[in-house]
Design a protein around this motif. Sequence first.
Motif, PDB file in Angstrom:
ATOM      1  N   UNK A   1       0.746  -1.443   0.372  1.00  0.00           N
ATOM      2  CA  UNK A   1      -0.537  -0.278   0.655  1.00  0.00           C
ATOM      3  C   UNK A   1       0.602   1.781  -0.309  1.00  0.00           C
TER       4      UNK A   1
ATOM      5  N   UNK B   1       1.855   1.852  -3.966  1.00  0.00           N
ATOM      6  CA  UNK B   1       0.236   1.883  -4.540  1.00  0.00           C
ATOM      7  C   UNK B   1       0.174   4.011  -4.255  1.00  0.00           C
ATOM      8  N   UNK B   2       0.909   4.130  -3.132  1.00  0.00           N
ATOM      9  CA  UNK B   2       0.529   6.038  -3.024  1.00  0.00           C
ATOM     10  C   UNK B   2      -0.784   6.065  -2.015  1.00  0.00           C
ATOM     11  N   UNK B   3      -0.861   4.602  -1.046  1.00  0.00           N
ATOM     12  CA  UNK B   3      -2.651   4.363  -0.435  1.00  0.00           C
ATOM     13  C   UNK B   3      -1.908   4.999   0.976  1.00  0.00           C
ATOM     14  N   UNK B   4      -1.161   3.812   2.027  1.00  0.00           N
ATOM     15  CA  UNK B   4      -0.198   4.643   2.416  1.00  0.00           C
ATOM     16  C   UNK B   4       0.671   5.809   2.452  1.00  0.00           C
TER      17      UNK B   4
ATOM     18  N   UNK C   1       4.197   6.389  -6.865  1.00  0.00           N
ATOM     19  CA  UNK C   1       2.785   6.286  -7.736  1.00  0.00           C
ATOM     20  C   UNK C   1       1.811   7.696  -7.731  1.00  0.00           C
ATOM     21  N   UNK C   2       1.946   8.576  -6.854  1.00  0.00           N
ATOM     22  CA  UNK C   2       1.632   9.564  -6.785  1.00  0.00           C
ATOM     23  C   UNK C   2       1.975  10.555  -7.934  1.00  0.00           C
TER      24      UNK C   2
ATOM     25  N   UNK D   1      -1.321   6.757 -13.837  1.00  0.00           N
ATOM     26  CA  UNK D   1      -1.347   5.438 -12.844  1.00  0.00           C
ATOM     27  C   UNK D   1      -1.720   3.866 -13.401  1.00  0.00           C
TER      28      UNK D   1
ATOM     29  N   UNK E   1      -3.011  -3.098 -10.057  1.00  0.00           N
ATOM     30  CA  UNK E   1      -2.793  -4.186  -7.861  1.00  0.00           C
ATOM     31  C   UNK E   1      -4.228  -4.243  -8.010  1.00  0.00           C
TER      32      UNK E   1
END
Lengths: 314, 280
Positions: A50, A53-56, A70-71, A76, A82
């Motif tokens: 994560x 993938x820029x989620x965390x 990623x951001x 993307x 993913x």
Amino acid sequence: MPDGAVIEFSNITKTFGTVTAVNDLSFTVEPGRVTGFLGPNGAGKTTTLRMLLGLVAPTSGTATIGGIRYRDLPRPLQTVGAALEAASFHPGRTARNHLAVYARAAGLPAARIDAVLHLVGLSAHGGQRVGGYSLGMRQRLGLAFTLLGDPGVLVLDEPINGLDPEGIKWIRGFLRAMADEGRTVLVSSHLLSEVQQSVDDVIIIATGALVHRGTLASLETEAAPRILVDSPDRTALAAALGHAGIEFSVGRTGLLAAAPDAALIGHVAFLAGVELSALHRERKGLEEAFLALVNGGGDTHGNETGNASGGESR
Amino acid sequence: MTSFSRAIGAEFAKIGTTRMWWILAAVMFGYIALLAGGLSALFAGIESGAISPDAVGSGSQGLPSFGSLPPLIYSFASSIGYVFPVLLGALATTGEFRHQTLTPTFLANPRRGQVLGAKTIALFVMGAVLGVVALLASVGVGALVIGAFGLDPLLGESATWALIGRTVLAMAVWATIGVGLGVLVPSQVASIVIVLAFTQFVEPLLRFASLFTEVTQGIGNYLPGAASDALVGASFFTLAAPGGTAAAMLEWWQGGLVLLAYAIAATVIGYMVSWKRDVT
């Protein structure tokens, strides 16, 4: 055909309050190979993915795809596909509409929706609400989302969880085909046996830290070698080994001697005049080597036997 | 297309591919049509003499003077219907948290501020659509009933059409307040409870209580519902003022700005507390 890109984690760390979920992790994942990202549940695999993938947001360190966070990727979904563990669907939306929402966001043509539904075998169920899907169908829809942008990099978190045997066979072939096309394939699992038939390289973490990286074959040489030796006269054999200063333990089928090769044990027995009934290198399973690594904890940074990025030719 | 316009398109697709918006629109239409039809029949009946004041039970001198009836009935679209766009906005936002669709959303567009902006714009438009539906109920049914009693429904008046336009605007802003509430309180159940409790109970009580003194009355004007009524320009609420005196409301543009300020404040704070946090 999209090109794979190198995934690179460098000194990435994530702490949640006082808990360190991922601790100073660094490794690279190369295109054209299937890389297994392994570790027991709670080792920090999902958090690591994560962060990629820029989620965390990482507490420190960076994770990049082809050198770009990623951001900051301009496209993307067309770069990275993913599939994450959590089923992320609105149950009232049909599979086709679910994909249509994100195709719209990524500027992908509607034709891709039918293409990926076909690819994962959901063409006949595209108009069905996702709320009525089985776990296996949801996994396939997750995979369809992954492939929507025809990305060169695939990141799959526990993709085999919940699949039936037919689905497992299918996904193994799928992962191999993706890597053979030159894509980067990173696939996580908490069970080595689940992925050992499909991965080229392994990255193993435990309690948030790297414990091993290298080719799958490198795992086998990881464990300390032992020689199984037996004699009609075990007492004499034990005495001979003891005299030669070789440590051993008594097993069910003979003595397990800590020695680098069988010839040494044979020589010791010959000198002592002990008849042998068995003498061979004990084959330790991959799974056992894996378990020994993850149970050993995260303090064995030094024992890298290979490099996931360098790899050895197969 | 820029990523922002694609993001707006995706947000419209999210709303259009689930049933929530038209279920809310249908319930709202029925609710407002019933109230607008029923109350305009009652008041128009009294005003036209078709219903004897004695039949109402309060005697002739106890009846409130409601000035012009049509704007009051027409304003039901927002003064009663505003809870629906708020719910739509809150559900659209909290649903992303509840169904974990933030993950694919942020994978497809990692620029989170842009996604929230796109959602706000999409819900603003959907709020306006709900506004039109609400007006079809309040003006459509209301004018029909008022006309049936031989009174003028004032549909030729520019003031009526200004009220209609400002009602659409108010409903649109209410939907964005819902988005702000949704990011402020991402729990869907909590959000719905807050919307219902506040709009149906807490705010009406506060507004009513604030009317008793002049100081609190000034403060009460800044409550979101009061600001919305000021923007629209007519309210059922002014009827209920103690002593029958219509409370001085804000100017319509002031009301609009106050309402907008609520939407922006909730959205910006919500962005900080939930939207930009880790998606796990």
